[in-house]
Design a protein around this motif. Sequence first.
Motif, PDB file in Angstrom:
ATOM      1  N   THR A  55      -4.836  -3.197 -10.273  1.00 17.16           N
ATOM      2  CA  THR A  55      -4.181  -3.167  -8.543  1.00 17.16           C
ATOM      3  C   THR A  55      -4.294  -2.609  -7.667  1.00 17.16           C
ATOM      4  O   THR A  55      -4.594  -1.104  -7.932  1.00 17.16           O
ATOM      5  N   SER A 102       1.928 -10.360  -8.567  1.00 16.93           N
ATOM      6  CA  SER A 102       1.196 -11.215  -7.723  1.00 16.93           C
ATOM      7  C   SER A 102       1.978 -12.104  -7.103  1.00 16.93           C
ATOM      8  O   SER A 102       3.618 -11.986  -7.033  1.00 16.93           O
ATOM      9  N   THR A 152       2.527  -6.510 -13.618  1.00 20.10           N
ATOM     10  CA  THR A 152       1.558  -6.096 -12.244  1.00 20.10           C
ATOM     11  C   THR A 152       2.085  -7.192 -12.444  1.00 20.10           C
ATOM     12  O   THR A 152       3.030  -7.733 -12.596  1.00 20.10           O
ATOM     13  N   PRO A 206       0.157  -3.943  -4.525  1.00 20.33           N
ATOM     14  CA  PRO A 206       0.619  -2.546  -5.234  1.00 20.33           C
ATOM     15  C   PRO A 206       2.364  -3.185  -5.631  1.00 20.33           C
ATOM     16  O   PRO A 206       2.616  -4.198  -4.601  1.00 20.33           O
ATOM     17  N   PHE A 233      -2.624  -9.216  -7.649  1.00 24.92           N
ATOM     18  CA  PHE A 233      -2.348  -7.762  -7.715  1.00 24.92           C
ATOM     19  C   PHE A 233      -2.255  -6.970  -7.021  1.00 24.92           C
ATOM     20  O   PHE A 233      -3.426  -5.577  -6.752  1.00 24.92           O
TER      21      PHE A 233
END
Length: 379
Positions: free
Chosen positions: A107, A336, A334, A144, A142
């Motif tokens: 990330t 996307s 995580t 933030p 990935f």
Amino acid sequence: MISIHSHIDDIAAADWDALAGKQPFISHAYLAALENTGAVSEHNGWTPCHLAIRDADQQLTAAMPLYRKTHSYGEYVFDWAWAEAYQRHGLDYYPKLISAIPFTPVTGPRLLAQTETTRKHLLAAAIAIAQESGDSSFHLLFPPAIEASLAQDNGLLSRHDVQFHWLRGDWRDYADFSDALTRDKRKKLRQERRKVSDAGVSIIRKRGSEISEADWAFFYRCYSNTYLEHRSTPYLSLAFFLQIANAMPQSCLLVLAYQDGQPIAAALNIIGPDRLYGRYWGAAWGPAGYVGNLHFELCFYQGIEFALEAGLDAFEGGAQGAHKLARGFVPVATQSAHWLAHPGFSDAIDQHLNREREAVASWQSELEQHKPFKPSPSQ
């Protein structure tokens, strides 16, 4: 003014890095090494088309690492099922457009800009490029949380997953960390480390200029062996590792294992400003053969020790691997974000992702119940 660049070197390193911050993987040097050594190229299915936005004075105000892909290898956000569904309906899923760090499930910033408005411009520009080029989709991998939230607010589909990271507690050193584990987990870790020591293996950590070309050559032999064992081909070349060693030496940490004075295994970590990233490992066993638990020693315990000694906040041991939970790592979410040109597929995948997010959240909640640490006094 928005421009598209087929090589990262078309953008001045100082300008790019001023926007990118200090995470090593998004640095100009790292991305340039990937391109200059051929790991990222049209031939390999990664065509660079980096975005840049400049003001009236030609100053770079925003940028995005961007690639046109003809496959889904090296991404770690798996969309093979989406590609198969497209194929079954007689549609092309490839090429697609992605903003990511190739071969790196870490990330970090993708929308390199100082303001939310400019980040929105980057997102809109990427989607416009996908539309104009006839790409099936655009994927932000990935990012933030702040970028993932922005993407979702602007209509992109949200996908969640889980990795396992070691997060620093109030521990002064490895002994403190070990004492914080439950009795069973602490015993297991000590047994694993003892077996490596009892096999006559010694460990040396080298950083930056301490790593010789011979060390890099040995590491690459080990790295290649890992792929060969899985009947696969390495993404990266020795030239790539030598280039990052030259361009960003203090970011490189090599952990070497020796037996009878000969190197038998190696693991490469990349050092960021506040965390350590475990990247690659492999072995070239000596006459004594396989050493049990050496992977855990080089890839987990040495990294934890180094992170504690260096005052780092976290150690990311790579993608996947629930077995990390028993060795001091904890589940971390995580994300996307995805835009698909085909309205029907976009709706269908959105429904799938809604169900998938619920399943991932449930799994993460279950994992939280199995953290390896003793309850705090307040619990």
